[in-house]
Design an enzyme around this catalytic site. Structure first.
Site, PDB file in Angstrom:
ATOM      1  CB  THR A   1      16.997  -6.329 -33.873  1.00  0.00           C
ATOM      2  OG1 THR A   1      16.501  -5.924 -35.144  1.00  0.00           O
ATOM      3  CG2 THR A   1      16.504  -5.383 -32.801  1.00  0.00           C
TER       4      THR A   1
ATOM      5  NE  ARG B   1      11.495 -10.898 -30.588  1.00  0.00           N
ATOM      6  CZ  ARG B   1      10.682 -10.418 -31.546  1.00  0.00           C
ATOM      7  NH1 ARG B   1      10.085 -11.241 -32.373  1.00  0.00           N
ATOM      8  NH2 ARG B   1      10.475  -9.131 -31.654  1.00  0.00           N
TER       9      ARG B   1
ATOM     10  CE1 TYR C   1      23.289 -14.642 -15.059  1.00  0.00           C
ATOM     11  CE2 TYR C   1      22.393 -16.448 -13.760  1.00  0.00           C
ATOM     12  CZ  TYR C   1      22.273 -15.161 -14.278  1.00  0.00           C
ATOM     13  OH  TYR C   1      21.164 -14.429 -14.019  1.00  0.00           O
TER      14      TYR C   1
END
Ligand code: DSN
Length: 422
Positions: free
Chosen positions: A229, A238, A57
């Site tokens: 993107t 992605r 994280y």
């Protein structure tokens, strides 16, 4: 390495899922993939996507995190940022957006308030859902005004865009889209944005790889913000990026986190860094130009076979075919081509009298086939297969589709796909 690729731990733990992955690998190897927003990533990008970086994280930004243990993650994200800045020649890059739609939503959060007017190209004209189209949150929470293309030319009418912008005074103007076969005139949009007091956002998701490779003009220095993107012509994982001049850096970063997202997907950040490294190599320039050369050659071959192409052709990686003169609906053609081993998507065409879920058009593009090494000399065969496939779709001739599928697989076998080979 040959198919099936080894995924020993996955096969041992979850053979059912492993079999689905193997089937998808085989499908991607055997078929002619013409969806212009898709591509094949390298083995290196795939490996970076599947690393233990995903265990971490990292809310915040390098050097300013809300979690400890960022010794390596900070370096990974800085590498991706620095490579994006160098490749696109921008002052600021945020590599955390989860994908294109969240990236664009972050732009709204940074530069507008709910209810404000925003302007973009209408979805059926080639724009994107997130450019203020009604069914999208961006069209529900903001007042979207939409421009299109001219009926006679299929091209953007800048007089119309200027008139609309000066009348509506949008906070944000989006240029770019998902079904635009022609070069985007960023300078013309920038002038209109300046005149009307709007922030100009260039959504270059489709053409980022072409820009990186010098095969499409860059939105720098014209656009205030560049949204993209990373998985289309750029051949990355992605994900998405927002880029800008330094003056907008704070607003963009705050909007992405904590405004919209939580922890960045560090494995994706790593794979973006790899893709940016690959895109900075001289060979990527050749590749980007080959994508465009293939699209132009394919367009010429299709025109020679009587296909109606929106705007009459292409300047980039994408071709939008209006199948009305062929008397075959886009969806019927797309599904038949799929059975023939040619993967496309049905698409509205400008001023389409049919519904979006059953439109008149089919959208194709050359990024994937170029990544496999096909060149302009192959485009006659590709156009011929499309022509035969569309005719077979109209006639309900499944034998003809099966014959095309076998021919396609034979050619594809001679051009191994990146990522599916060693
Ligand atoms: N879905 C993408 C495309 O296919 O163009 C746009 O978001």
């Amino acid at each position: 390495m040959t198919l099936p690729l080894p995924h020993p731990a996955l096969a041992a733990t979850d053979p059912e899922l492993a079999a689905l992955v193997a089937a998808e690998e085989q499908l991607q190897a055997d078929t002619l993939r013409l969806i212009p927003s898709e591509n094949y990533v390298s083995r290196a990008v795939l490996e970076a996507s599947g690393t233990v970086l995903q265990n971490k994280y990292s809310e915040g930004y390098p050097g300013r995190r809300y979690y400890e243990g960022q010794q390596n993650i900070d370096k990974v994200e800085r590498l991706a940022i620095d490579r994006a800045k160098a490749l696109f020649g921008v002052e600021h890059a945020n590599v955390q957006p989860y994908s294109g739609s969240p990236a664009n939503l972050a732009v709204y959060l940074a530069f507008a308030d709910p209810g404000d007017t925003v302007m973009g190209m209408a979805l059926p004209m080639g724009g994107h859902l997130t450019h203020g189209w009604g069914v999208s949150a961006t069209g529900r929470w903001f007042r979207g005004v939409q421009y299109g293309v001219r009926h006679d030319t299929g091209l953007i009418d800048f007089d119309e865009v200027r008139e609309l912008a000066l009348k509506e005074r949008p906070k944000i103007i989006f240029c770019g889209g998902t079904a635009l076969p022609r070069t985007i005139d960023f300078a013309a949009f920038a002038e209109i944005a300046r005149e009307s007091g709007a922030v100009l956002v260039a959504d270059v998701a489709h053409i980022a790889g072409l820009i990186a490779g010098g095969a499409h003009p860059s939105p720098v220095p014209h656009a205030d913000v560049i949204s993209t993107t990373t998985h289309k012509t750029l051949r990355g994982p992605r994900g998405a990026m927002l880029m800008s001049r330094e003056e907008h850096a704070k607003a963009i970063d705050k909007a992405v986190f904590p405004g919209l997202q939580g922890g960045p997907h560090n494995q994706t950040t790593a794979a973006i860094a790899v893709a940016l490294h690959e895109a900075a190599q001289p060979s990527f320039r050749d590749h980007a130009h080959a994508v465009v050369a293939n699209a132009r050659a394919l367009a010429d071959e299709l025109l020679a076979r009587g296909f109606d192409l929106v705007s009459g052709g292409t300047d980039n990686h994408l071709i939008l075919m209006d199948l009305t003169p062929k008397d075959v609906p886009g969806k019927v053609a797309a599904k038949a081509l799929d059975r023939a081993g040619i993967v496309v998507n049905y698409n509205t065409v400008p001023y389409d009298p049919r519904k979006p879920f059953d439109p008149s058009g089919v959208r194709i593009g050359t990024p994937s086939l170029t990544s496999r090494g096909l060149g302009t000399q192959h485009m006659a065969a590709v156009a011929e297969w499309i022509d035969r496939g569309v005719s077979a779709a109209g006639a309900g001739d499944e034998d003809a589709l099966a014959a095309i599928r076998a021919e396609v697989a034979e050619l594809m076998a001679a051009f191994p796909a990146p990522g599916l080979t060693a």
